[in-house]
Motif scaffolding. Structure first.
Motif, mmCIF file in Angstrom:
data_model
loop_
_atom_site.group_PDB
_atom_site.id
_atom_site.type_symbol
_atom_site.label_atom_id
_atom_site.label_comp_id
_atom_site.label_asym_id
_atom_site.label_seq_id
_atom_site.Cartn_x
_atom_site.Cartn_y
_atom_site.Cartn_z
ATOM 1 N N GLN A 59 0.832 -1.202 0.000
ATOM 2 C CA GLN A 59 0.000 0.000 0.000
ATOM 3 C C GLN A 59 0.863 1.247 0.000
ATOM 4 O O GLN A 59 0.580 2.218 -0.712
ATOM 5 C CB GLN A 59 -0.925 0.001 1.224
ATOM 6 C CG GLN A 59 -1.797 1.242 1.328
ATOM 7 C CD GLN A 59 -2.790 1.150 2.469
ATOM 8 O OE1 GLN A 59 -3.764 0.417 2.384
ATOM 9 N NE2 GLN A 59 -2.543 1.881 3.540
ATOM 10 N N GLN A 60 1.942 1.241 0.789
ATOM 11 C CA GLN A 60 2.815 2.407 0.846
ATOM 12 C C GLN A 60 3.474 2.682 -0.496
ATOM 13 O O GLN A 60 3.588 3.829 -0.939
ATOM 14 C CB GLN A 60 3.889 2.208 1.914
ATOM 15 C CG GLN A 60 4.779 3.435 2.116
ATOM 16 C CD GLN A 60 3.985 4.618 2.635
ATOM 17 O OE1 GLN A 60 3.514 4.596 3.767
ATOM 18 N NE2 GLN A 60 3.807 5.643 1.808
ATOM 19 N N VAL A 61 3.903 1.617 -1.174
ATOM 20 C CA VAL A 61 4.529 1.778 -2.485
ATOM 21 C C VAL A 61 3.535 2.386 -3.471
ATOM 22 O O VAL A 61 3.860 3.315 -4.215
ATOM 23 C CB VAL A 61 5.057 0.428 -3.003
ATOM 24 C CG1 VAL A 61 5.482 0.536 -4.460
ATOM 25 C CG2 VAL A 61 6.231 -0.037 -2.159
ATOM 26 N N LEU A 62 2.318 1.875 -3.494
ATOM 27 C CA LEU A 62 1.298 2.389 -4.398
ATOM 28 C C LEU A 62 0.986 3.856 -4.110
ATOM 29 O O LEU A 62 0.820 4.664 -5.032
ATOM 30 C CB LEU A 62 0.022 1.553 -4.283
ATOM 31 C CG LEU A 62 0.121 0.112 -4.804
ATOM 32 C CD1 LEU A 62 -1.114 -0.681 -4.411
ATOM 33 C CD2 LEU A 62 0.319 0.097 -6.316
ATOM 34 N N VAL A 63 0.903 4.207 -2.833
ATOM 35 C CA VAL A 63 0.642 5.596 -2.457
ATOM 36 C C VAL A 63 1.788 6.494 -2.907
ATOM 37 O O VAL A 63 1.571 7.571 -3.488
ATOM 38 C CB VAL A 63 0.427 5.713 -0.933
ATOM 39 C CG1 VAL A 63 0.474 7.175 -0.493
ATOM 40 C CG2 VAL A 63 -0.911 5.109 -0.544
#
Length: 260
Positions: A59-63
Protein backbone atom coordinates in the motif's frame (compact mmCIF):
# COMPACT_ATOMS: atom_id res chain seq x y z
CA UNK A 1 -6.83 3.90 9.50
CA UNK A 2 -3.37 2.51 9.83
CA UNK A 3 -0.87 5.39 9.40
CA UNK A 4 1.21 5.50 6.26
CA UNK A 5 4.80 4.44 6.76
CA UNK A 6 7.93 4.95 4.70
CA UNK A 7 8.75 1.95 2.55
CA UNK A 8 12.35 1.66 3.62
CA UNK A 9 11.34 2.20 7.24
CA UNK A 10 8.87 -0.65 6.90
CA UNK A 11 11.23 -2.82 4.90
CA UNK A 12 13.35 -4.12 7.82
CA UNK A 13 10.31 -5.77 9.40
CA UNK A 14 9.20 -7.09 6.02
CA UNK A 15 12.69 -8.41 5.26
CA UNK A 16 12.85 -10.28 8.55
CA UNK A 17 9.38 -11.70 8.13
CA UNK A 18 9.42 -12.49 4.43
CA UNK A 19 12.86 -13.88 3.77
CA UNK A 20 14.60 -10.59 2.89
CA UNK A 21 12.25 -9.54 0.10
CA UNK A 22 11.90 -5.82 -0.62
CA UNK A 23 9.08 -4.47 -2.76
CA UNK A 24 10.96 -1.65 -4.50
CA UNK A 25 14.40 -3.14 -4.59
CA UNK A 26 15.78 -0.94 -1.80
CA UNK A 27 17.41 -4.12 -0.49
CA UNK A 28 18.68 -7.34 -2.07
CA UNK A 29 16.01 -10.00 -2.07
CA UNK A 30 16.25 -13.66 -1.25
CA UNK A 31 14.67 -16.44 -3.28
CA UNK A 32 11.97 -18.21 -1.30
CA UNK A 33 9.63 -21.10 -1.82
CA UNK A 34 6.05 -21.57 -0.68
CA UNK A 35 2.57 -20.55 -1.70
CA UNK A 36 3.73 -18.67 -4.81
CA UNK A 37 5.81 -20.66 -7.28
CA UNK A 38 8.62 -19.53 -9.54
CA UNK A 39 12.03 -17.98 -9.17
CA UNK A 40 11.75 -14.66 -7.32
CA UNK A 41 8.11 -15.23 -6.42
CA UNK A 42 7.02 -14.39 -2.92
CA UNK A 43 6.13 -17.08 -0.41
CA UNK A 44 3.03 -15.75 1.31
CA UNK A 45 3.60 -15.09 5.01
CA UNK A 46 1.84 -17.39 7.45
CA UNK A 47 1.64 -15.07 10.47
CA UNK A 48 -0.87 -12.26 10.86
CA UNK A 49 1.98 -9.83 11.48
CA UNK A 50 3.68 -10.94 8.28
CA UNK A 51 0.49 -10.57 6.26
CA UNK A 52 -0.11 -7.08 7.62
CA UNK A 53 3.49 -6.09 6.87
CA UNK A 54 3.25 -7.26 3.27
CA UNK A 55 -0.06 -5.49 2.62
CA UNK A 56 1.08 -2.31 4.37
CA UNK A 57 4.30 -2.18 2.39
CA UNK A 58 2.50 -2.70 -0.92
CA UNK A 59 0.00 0.00 0.00
CA UNK A 60 2.81 2.41 0.85
CA UNK A 61 4.53 1.78 -2.48
CA UNK A 62 1.30 2.39 -4.40
CA UNK A 63 0.64 5.60 -2.46
CA UNK A 64 4.18 6.87 -3.04
CA UNK A 65 3.93 6.12 -6.76
CA UNK A 66 0.61 7.98 -6.92
CA UNK A 67 2.09 11.04 -5.20
CA UNK A 68 5.18 10.99 -7.40
CA UNK A 69 3.02 10.98 -10.53
CA UNK A 70 1.47 14.21 -9.25
CA UNK A 71 4.87 15.78 -8.73
CA UNK A 72 4.66 15.50 -4.95
CA UNK A 73 7.37 14.16 -2.67
CA UNK A 74 6.11 11.53 -0.22
CA UNK A 75 6.74 12.56 3.36
CA UNK A 76 6.77 10.13 6.22
CA UNK A 77 6.86 10.44 10.02
CA UNK A 78 10.47 9.21 10.02
CA UNK A 79 11.58 12.03 7.71
CA UNK A 80 12.71 14.67 10.23
CA UNK A 81 13.54 17.14 7.47
CA UNK A 82 9.83 17.81 7.05
CA UNK A 83 8.81 17.65 10.70
CA UNK A 84 6.68 20.65 11.67
CA UNK A 85 6.87 20.08 15.42
CA UNK A 86 3.93 21.40 17.42
CA UNK A 87 1.20 22.18 14.87
CA UNK A 88 -0.20 24.85 17.18
CA UNK A 89 3.04 26.81 16.99
CA UNK A 90 4.22 25.78 13.53
CA UNK A 91 1.47 26.09 10.91
CA UNK A 92 1.51 23.40 8.21
CA UNK A 93 3.10 24.84 5.01
CA UNK A 94 0.91 25.20 1.93
CA UNK A 95 2.67 22.34 0.15
CA UNK A 96 1.87 20.05 3.08
CA UNK A 97 -1.80 20.90 2.66
CA UNK A 98 -1.49 19.90 -0.98
CA UNK A 99 0.13 16.66 0.10
CA UNK A 100 -2.64 15.93 2.59
CA UNK A 101 -5.27 16.61 -0.09
CA UNK A 102 -3.47 14.33 -2.55
CA UNK A 103 -3.21 11.62 0.09
CA UNK A 104 -6.69 11.69 1.56
CA UNK A 105 -8.86 13.53 -0.97
CA UNK A 106 -10.62 16.86 -1.00
CA UNK A 107 -14.00 18.16 0.08
CA UNK A 108 -16.50 16.31 2.20
CA UNK A 109 -15.89 12.60 2.80
CA UNK A 110 -18.00 10.38 0.58
CA UNK A 111 -17.92 7.30 2.83
CA UNK A 112 -19.43 7.14 6.30
CA UNK A 113 -20.05 4.41 8.86
CA UNK A 114 -21.93 4.94 12.12
CA UNK A 115 -20.95 2.26 14.61
CA UNK A 116 -23.11 0.59 17.21
CA UNK A 117 -21.19 2.65 19.77
CA UNK A 118 -22.58 5.83 18.18
CA UNK A 119 -19.32 7.03 16.66
CA UNK A 120 -19.20 7.93 12.98
CA UNK A 121 -16.11 7.26 10.88
CA UNK A 122 -15.64 8.86 7.46
CA UNK A 123 -13.27 8.55 4.51
CA UNK A 124 -12.78 9.91 1.01
CA UNK A 125 -13.01 7.93 -2.20
CA UNK A 126 -10.49 10.26 -3.82
CA UNK A 127 -6.80 10.58 -3.05
CA UNK A 128 -3.83 8.29 -3.30
CA UNK A 129 -4.70 6.23 -0.23
CA UNK A 130 -8.14 5.38 -1.61
CA UNK A 131 -6.61 4.53 -4.99
CA UNK A 132 -4.07 2.20 -3.36
CA UNK A 133 -6.84 0.47 -1.43
CA UNK A 134 -8.87 -0.02 -4.61
CA UNK A 135 -5.82 -1.62 -6.22
CA UNK A 136 -5.29 -3.99 -3.30
CA UNK A 137 -8.80 -4.74 -2.05
CA UNK A 138 -10.77 -4.27 -5.27
CA UNK A 139 -13.61 -2.37 -3.60
CA UNK A 140 -12.39 0.49 -1.42
CA UNK A 141 -15.83 1.44 -0.10
CA UNK A 142 -16.64 -2.14 0.88
CA UNK A 143 -13.22 -2.53 2.54
CA UNK A 144 -13.60 0.73 4.45
CA UNK A 145 -17.03 -0.13 5.83
CA UNK A 146 -16.07 -3.67 6.75
CA UNK A 147 -12.72 -2.72 8.31
CA UNK A 148 -14.28 -0.01 10.47
CA UNK A 149 -16.84 -2.46 11.88
CA UNK A 150 -14.28 -5.24 12.46
CA UNK A 151 -11.78 -2.90 14.09
CA UNK A 152 -14.42 -1.82 16.60
CA UNK A 153 -15.81 -5.19 17.68
CA UNK A 154 -14.19 -4.94 21.10
CA UNK A 155 -15.59 -1.43 21.60
CA UNK A 156 -19.05 -2.76 20.73
CA UNK A 157 -18.65 -5.58 23.24
CA UNK A 158 -17.57 -3.11 25.91
CA UNK A 159 -20.60 -0.96 25.19
CA UNK A 160 -22.86 -3.98 25.70
CA UNK A 161 -21.04 -4.76 28.91
CA UNK A 162 -21.68 -1.24 30.24
CA UNK A 163 -25.41 -1.83 29.73
CA UNK A 164 -25.38 -5.05 31.78
CA UNK A 165 -27.21 -4.51 35.12
CA UNK A 166 -24.66 -6.51 37.14
CA UNK A 167 -21.81 -4.58 35.57
CA UNK A 168 -23.50 -1.25 36.31
CA UNK A 169 -24.03 -2.28 39.93
CA UNK A 170 -20.37 -3.31 40.25
CA UNK A 171 -19.29 -0.02 38.68
CA UNK A 172 -21.34 1.88 41.25
CA UNK A 173 -19.67 -0.10 44.07
CA UNK A 174 -16.27 0.66 42.56
CA UNK A 175 -17.10 4.39 42.41
CA UNK A 176 -18.11 4.43 46.09
CA UNK A 177 -14.93 2.59 47.01
CA UNK A 178 -12.71 4.97 45.01
CA UNK A 179 -14.33 8.11 46.42
CA UNK A 180 -12.44 9.61 49.38
CA UNK A 181 -14.46 10.16 52.55
CA UNK A 182 -13.41 13.82 52.70
CA UNK A 183 -14.05 14.89 49.12
CA UNK A 184 -15.20 14.08 45.58
CA UNK A 185 -13.78 11.14 43.68
CA UNK A 186 -10.85 12.18 41.45
CA UNK A 187 -11.25 11.71 37.73
CA UNK A 188 -8.29 9.33 37.75
CA UNK A 189 -7.97 7.56 41.10
CA UNK A 190 -4.58 6.29 42.17
CA UNK A 191 -3.69 3.08 40.35
CA UNK A 192 -3.41 1.07 43.55
CA UNK A 193 -6.75 2.42 44.81
CA UNK A 194 -8.44 1.68 41.48
CA UNK A 195 -7.13 -1.91 41.45
CA UNK A 196 -8.12 -2.52 45.07
CA UNK A 197 -11.63 -1.22 44.47
CA UNK A 198 -11.97 -3.28 41.30
CA UNK A 199 -11.28 -6.38 43.37
CA UNK A 200 -13.45 -5.43 46.33
CA UNK A 201 -16.41 -4.35 44.20
CA UNK A 202 -16.26 -7.50 42.09
CA UNK A 203 -15.82 -5.34 38.99
CA UNK A 204 -12.57 -7.00 37.91
CA UNK A 205 -14.02 -10.50 38.22
CA UNK A 206 -17.22 -9.52 36.43
CA UNK A 207 -15.33 -7.82 33.60
CA UNK A 208 -13.12 -10.88 33.14
CA UNK A 209 -16.24 -13.03 32.78
CA UNK A 210 -18.43 -10.73 30.71
CA UNK A 211 -16.04 -9.23 28.18
CA UNK A 212 -14.92 -12.45 26.43
CA UNK A 213 -18.49 -13.76 26.30
CA UNK A 214 -19.84 -10.51 24.89
CA UNK A 215 -17.00 -10.25 22.38
CA UNK A 216 -17.82 -13.76 21.16
CA UNK A 217 -21.46 -12.74 20.82
CA UNK A 218 -20.55 -9.60 18.89
CA UNK A 219 -18.31 -11.60 16.58
CA UNK A 220 -21.19 -14.01 15.95
CA UNK A 221 -23.52 -11.10 15.21
CA UNK A 222 -20.95 -9.61 12.82
CA UNK A 223 -20.10 -12.90 11.14
CA UNK A 224 -20.91 -11.58 7.66
CA UNK A 225 -18.64 -8.57 8.09
CA UNK A 226 -15.85 -10.76 9.46
CA UNK A 227 -16.15 -13.09 6.47
CA UNK A 228 -16.04 -10.18 4.04
CA UNK A 229 -13.08 -8.68 5.91
CA UNK A 230 -11.07 -11.90 5.56
CA UNK A 231 -12.01 -12.27 1.90
CA UNK A 232 -10.92 -8.74 1.04
CA UNK A 233 -7.76 -9.02 3.13
CA UNK A 234 -6.84 -12.27 1.38
CA UNK A 235 -7.37 -10.57 -1.96
CA UNK A 236 -5.07 -7.72 -0.87
CA UNK A 237 -2.45 -10.20 0.31
CA UNK A 238 -2.34 -11.98 -3.04
CA UNK A 239 -2.37 -8.68 -4.93
CA UNK A 240 0.54 -7.42 -2.81
CA UNK A 241 2.47 -10.61 -3.57
CA UNK A 242 1.69 -10.17 -7.27
CA UNK A 243 3.21 -6.70 -7.16
CA UNK A 244 6.52 -8.32 -6.29
CA UNK A 245 6.23 -10.68 -9.23
CA UNK A 246 5.29 -7.86 -11.62
CA UNK A 247 8.34 -5.76 -10.72
CA UNK A 248 11.96 -6.25 -11.79
CA UNK A 249 13.53 -7.16 -8.46
CA UNK A 250 16.90 -8.96 -8.33
CA UNK A 251 16.62 -12.28 -6.57
CA UNK A 252 19.74 -13.92 -5.16
CA UNK A 253 20.34 -16.91 -2.98
CA UNK A 254 21.89 -15.80 0.28
CA UNK A 255 24.15 -18.18 2.13
CA UNK A 256 22.25 -19.93 4.90
CA UNK A 257 18.92 -18.42 3.89
CA UNK A 258 15.70 -20.25 4.56
CA UNK A 259 12.22 -19.75 3.27
CA UNK A 260 9.80 -17.83 5.45
Amino acid sequence: MRPLRALCATAPAVLALLGALALTGCATTTETTGATAGRGALALPTTERGKDALIDTAQQVLVDQCLTRQGLTPRHPSDKRHSSGDPNRHPVPADDRALQAALFGRGRPELSVTLATGYTVTAHTGGCLAAAQRELYGDQARWFRTRVVVNNLRAEAQQRMRRDPDYRAATARWARCATPANGPRPQRPDTAVSARCARQSGLARLRARLEPALLARVRADRRDQLTTYEQLRTRALHRAAALYAERTVPVTREKGSTSS
